[in-house]
Write an enzyme that holds these catalytic residues in place. Structure first.
Site, PDB file in Angstrom:
ATOM      1  N   HIS A 135      -8.232  -4.932  -0.525  1.00  0.00           N
ATOM      2  CA  HIS A 135      -7.123  -4.192   0.056  1.00  0.00           C
ATOM      3  C   HIS A 135      -6.927  -4.586   1.525  1.00  0.00           C
ATOM      4  O   HIS A 135      -7.881  -4.628   2.301  1.00  0.00           O
ATOM      5  CB  HIS A 135      -7.359  -2.683  -0.033  1.00  0.00           C
ATOM      6  CG  HIS A 135      -6.124  -1.889   0.250  1.00  0.00           C
ATOM      7  ND1 HIS A 135      -5.176  -1.621  -0.706  1.00  0.00           N
ATOM      8  CD2 HIS A 135      -5.660  -1.335   1.407  1.00  0.00           C
ATOM      9  CE1 HIS A 135      -4.196  -0.925  -0.175  1.00  0.00           C
ATOM     10  NE2 HIS A 135      -4.455  -0.746   1.114  1.00  0.00           N
ATOM     11  N   ASP A 169     -10.095  -3.618  -4.985  1.00  0.00           N
ATOM     12  CA  ASP A 169      -9.193  -2.657  -4.356  1.00  0.00           C
ATOM     13  C   ASP A 169      -9.127  -1.419  -5.244  1.00  0.00           C
ATOM     14  O   ASP A 169      -8.914  -1.532  -6.455  1.00  0.00           O
ATOM     15  CB  ASP A 169      -7.806  -3.291  -4.202  1.00  0.00           C
ATOM     16  CG  ASP A 169      -6.785  -2.379  -3.541  1.00  0.00           C
ATOM     17  OD1 ASP A 169      -7.153  -1.278  -3.089  1.00  0.00           O
ATOM     18  OD2 ASP A 169      -5.599  -2.767  -3.486  1.00  0.00           O
ATOM     19  N   SER A 227       0.833  -1.203   0.000  1.00  0.00           N
ATOM     20  CA  SER A 227       0.000   0.000   0.000  1.00  0.00           C
ATOM     21  C   SER A 227       0.870   1.256   0.000  1.00  0.00           C
ATOM     22  O   SER A 227       1.648   1.470  -0.929  1.00  0.00           O
ATOM     23  CB  SER A 227      -0.963  -0.039   1.181  1.00  0.00           C
ATOM     24  OG  SER A 227      -1.977   0.911   1.056  1.00  0.00           O
TER      25      SER A 227
END
Length: 431
Positions: free
Chosen positions: A401, A371, A215
């Site tokens: 995610h 995501d 991320s």
């Protein structure tokens, strides 16, 4: 006592109602568990905000200075949310065995002033030297720590299973700091780790050093891989980069994945825009303009080409979505001047030129179907390939995610266990 049980009953009822009213895509497994996790996260954040909103004892529920600062975008509630999240995490940690117990030595040190946690195997190495990995945690540049929960467990597992020295960076977070400080701190730690003396101290093979992150950490890892590849003063280069659903650009918040997953649990589109504005030091009042792409209608062609998803994504990922070319009200063209990080490749690695990408190490890019960041990773994998870099693109059609770090009780997900295993397998075969 009855008040406690009543409060628990009400909490459970609220969570169940939330779960029942929040549909998820059929492809996602273990849906109730995911909805429960999302509800608990949102409840924790909401409680922190509510408690900072009302001055206790005031008949008019006076707004506190904390809430005022939050409205000004200073983000003090982030600190409180971080603290509250450590309570359930500590409970989970006490209930589970340490994955590296008896196999690793874990030490907290500083690399040129930057805190890092180092994981070293205790077992004898079959080879003279071991693999090395610099890992950068995610959390929207505002949450997370190398020392807490999933990241600590993951580093232990990687170190043990791959007989690898793992260095996890504890860079400073928002609101204490903003871009470019987190990037610069990670760069400092990377250069220190890659120095011949430190590699020798930890018994790491200079030909087998990886950089990785998930991320926001994937954002930093990609940016560092580019910087180190181009820096002739750094003798040892990263051998591979492994990026887990990385955030790579902030110019188009209407890619197909942003549109498809705009209301997805864990990370939705508005929250990701907020993370970007916080990280880049932008005023949070700009959020609706970024959501409408009003900040990018006059972006130079060379930057736009780097994230043209109509050319970079396969039809199956473009689906039936169309580009959103925002043309904001008069004055919106100044956003790029007010928030220069939007066009800085150190913050947005997807904007890097072909000559930079061509020098990058071979890559592993993991993406998840559900995501908002899916297309960032897919476009980056395509651009790296087009520049001649060997890329393994791992796409989880049932992924969401955050799943990569959800591998332990009570929030263990099949897709998370699978994603982590695939990642470890790739490192074993390529590093």
């Amino acid at each position: 006592m009855w008040l406690l049980w009543a409060a628990i009953a009400v909490s459970v009822a609220v969570v169940l109602r939330y779960c029942a009213c929040t549909p998820l895509p059929c492809a996602i497994g273990q849906q109730w568990k995911l909805l429960l996790l999302d509800a608990l996260l949102k409840t924790a954040i909401r409680l922190v905000k509510d408690n900072s909103t009302i001055v206790q004892g005031s008949p008019h529920h006076t707004r506190s200075p904390v809430r005022v600062m939050e409205r000004l975008g200073l983000g003090r509630h982030v600190k409180a949310t971080r603290r509250s999240s450590k309570v359930p995490e500590a409970t989970v940690k006490k209930s589970t065995a340490e994955p590296g117990a008896g196999f690793l030595t874990v030490s907290d040190v500083a690399f040129d002033g930057v805190p890092v946690r180092v994981y070293q195997p205790l077992t004898a190495s079959e080879d003279r030297l071991r693999r090395g990995l610099l890992y950068i945690h995610g959390g929207g540049w505002a949450y997370g720590s190398a020392k807490d929960g999933a990241y600590d467990r993951g580093s232990c597992k990687m170190s043990k299973e791959l007989n690898m020295v793992v260095v996890s960076v504890d860079y400073r977070l928002y609101p204490e700091t903003r871009f470019p400080t987190p990037y610069l701190e990670c760069l400092t730690a990377a250069k220190r780790f890659l120095s011949p003396g430190v590699l020798a101290e930890y018994g790491v093979d200079p030909e087998r050093v990886a950089i990785s992150g998930d991320s926001a950490g994937g954002n930093l890892a990609a940016a560092l891989a580019q910087e180190i590849a181009m820096d002739d003063s750094v003798r040892v280069k990263f051998s591979v980069q492994a990026l887990i659903y990385p955030a790579l650009q902030a110019l188009d918040f209407n890619t197909p994945s942003y549109q498809q997953n705009r209301d997805m649990v864990i990370l939705n589109r508005p929250l990701m825009v907020q993370f970007w504005l916080q990280y880049l030091g932008g005023d949070l009042s700009l959020k609706p303009h970024l959501l409408a792409n009003e900040h990018s209608f006059n972006v130079a062609p060379e930057f736009r080409a780097g994230l043209d998803w109509t050319a970079l994504l396969l039809p199956e990922h473009q689906k039936d979505y169309f580009p959103v070319r925002g043309e904001g009200p008069r004055g919106m063209e100044r956003i790029l001047d007010e928030v220069p990080g939007l066009l800085d490749v150190r913050a947005a690695p997807l904007l890097a030129g072909r000559e930079v990408l061509a020098k990058c190490p071979r890559a592993y890019v993991m993406t998840c179907e559900y995501d908002v960041l899916r297309d960032d990773g897919l476009m980056y994998a395509r651009r790296l390939r087009d520049a001649g870099v060997e890329v393994t693109a791992e796409h989880h059609r049932d992924g969401f995610h955050g799943c990569f770090t959800l591998t332990a009780w009570p929030f263990e997900f099949d897709v998370g266990v699978r994603a982590f295993a695939d990642y470890v397998r790739w490192l074993r075969d390529n590093l």
